[in-house]
Design a protein around this motif. Structure first.
Motif, short mmCIF file in Angstrom:
data_model
loop_
_atom_site.label_atom_id
_atom_site.label_comp_id
_atom_site.label_asym_id
_atom_site.label_seq_id
_atom_site.Cartn_x
_atom_site.Cartn_y
_atom_site.Cartn_z
N GLU A 1 -4.81 6.37 -3.98
CA GLU A 1 -5.27 6.03 -2.63
C GLU A 1 -5.50 4.53 -2.56
O GLU A 1 -6.41 4.00 -3.21
CB GLU A 1 -6.56 6.78 -2.30
CG GLU A 1 -7.09 6.53 -0.91
CD GLU A 1 -6.21 7.10 0.18
OE1 GLU A 1 -6.20 6.55 1.29
OE2 GLU A 1 -5.51 8.12 -0.08
N ASN B 1 0.82 -1.21 0.00
CA ASN B 1 0.00 0.00 0.00
C ASN B 1 0.86 1.26 0.00
O ASN B 1 0.47 2.30 -0.57
CB ASN B 1 -0.93 0.00 1.21
CG ASN B 1 -2.23 -0.75 0.92
OD1 ASN B 1 -2.39 -1.35 -0.13
ND2 ASN B 1 -3.15 -0.73 1.86
N SER C 1 0.58 4.28 -2.74
CA SER C 1 0.47 5.69 -2.38
C SER C 1 1.54 6.53 -3.07
O SER C 1 1.28 7.66 -3.50
CB SER C 1 0.60 5.86 -0.86
OG SER C 1 -0.48 5.23 -0.19
#
Length: 241
Positions: free
Chosen positions: A212, A203, A207
């Protein structure tokens, strides 16, 4: 988005291409379309449209060959990484190519690409084992990373390590400092693949690409596998003390 995979056939150990597989899927899950663009020896790519750069580990002879194939586009790589700040991940021994030098086990010197100021010395001893890595870079998620180390080199001159190892040995074989980070360039010896085993790091890279990410679902099998692995390694570590 274009995710450039540098030398997918030459530098292809440990199934680490899985880092790009899960990154592409995570981007798709977050609503972003991404294409993996393979770059092979002999090609001279224009990296001006790259959104992400990745290179995985290879055997020592493959790494040496990769170094020579990279030389013609050193300036394009430097522009992408150092000037444009393209998010980049080099795993295993691939990141040693970008330092000042590599000294082979027989003492033969190789000039590195010189993008960074560290140096590598190859040894005849191979260190292998599971690893727990705590984030050393402030931008990283606070959760530890898990992975596996398989290396026969010592890297010195790293001033900004990516991780501090709680388990296993780091860059120089003595200190816990592992990997290297500068801006959006991330490098480490952890294999597994790193982004498959560590959904929070996956993640993080989503980013970095300006997307997102979907929150990590703690009930998902990847998050459960991460937690089981971390718990087991910490139990083993505690038992060895």
């Amino acid at each position: 988005m274009k995710l450039y995979h540098i030398f997918p056939d030459l530098m292809n150990l440990y199934g680490d291409y899985g880092n790009l597989v899960v990154l592409q899927k995570a981007l798709a899950d977050a609503g972003a379309e991404a294409k993996v663009v393979p770059v092979r020896p002999g090609e001279t790519p224009d990296l001006s449209d790259a959104d992400f750069l990745y290179m995985g580990p290879g055997t020592e002879p493959a790494r040496n060959a990769a170094l020579e194939h990279l030389r013609p586009w050193r300036d394009a790589l430097a522009e992408a990484v150092l000037i444009r700040g393209v998010p980049t991940l080099f795993t295993g021994n691939s990141w040693t190519l970008l330092g000042r030098s590599i000294t082979l086990a027989d003492g033969s010197p190789l000039e590195g690409l010189g993008l960074f100021d560290y140096a590598t010395v190859e040894t005849r001893d191979r260190a292998t084992g599971d690893a727990i890595a705590l984030p050393a870079a402030q931008a990283l998620p606070s959760a530890p990373a898990v992975g596996f180390l398989n290396r026969c080199d010592r890297v010195t001159g790293v001033e900004t390590p990516l991780f501090t190892l709680e388990m296993s040995k780091g860059n120089d074989g003595a200190s816990p400092a592992e990997g290297f980070v500068l801006g959006n360039f991330h490098a480490n010896h952890l294999i597994g693949p790193l982004l498959v085993k560590n959904p929070h790091l996956l993640n993080h890279f989503v980013s970095l690409l300006g997307v997102e990410p979907r929150p990590v679902n703690e009930a998902d099998h990847t998050a459960l596998a991460y937690q089981v692995t971390l718990t087991a390694l910490r139990q083993r570590l505690a038992g060895s003390r």
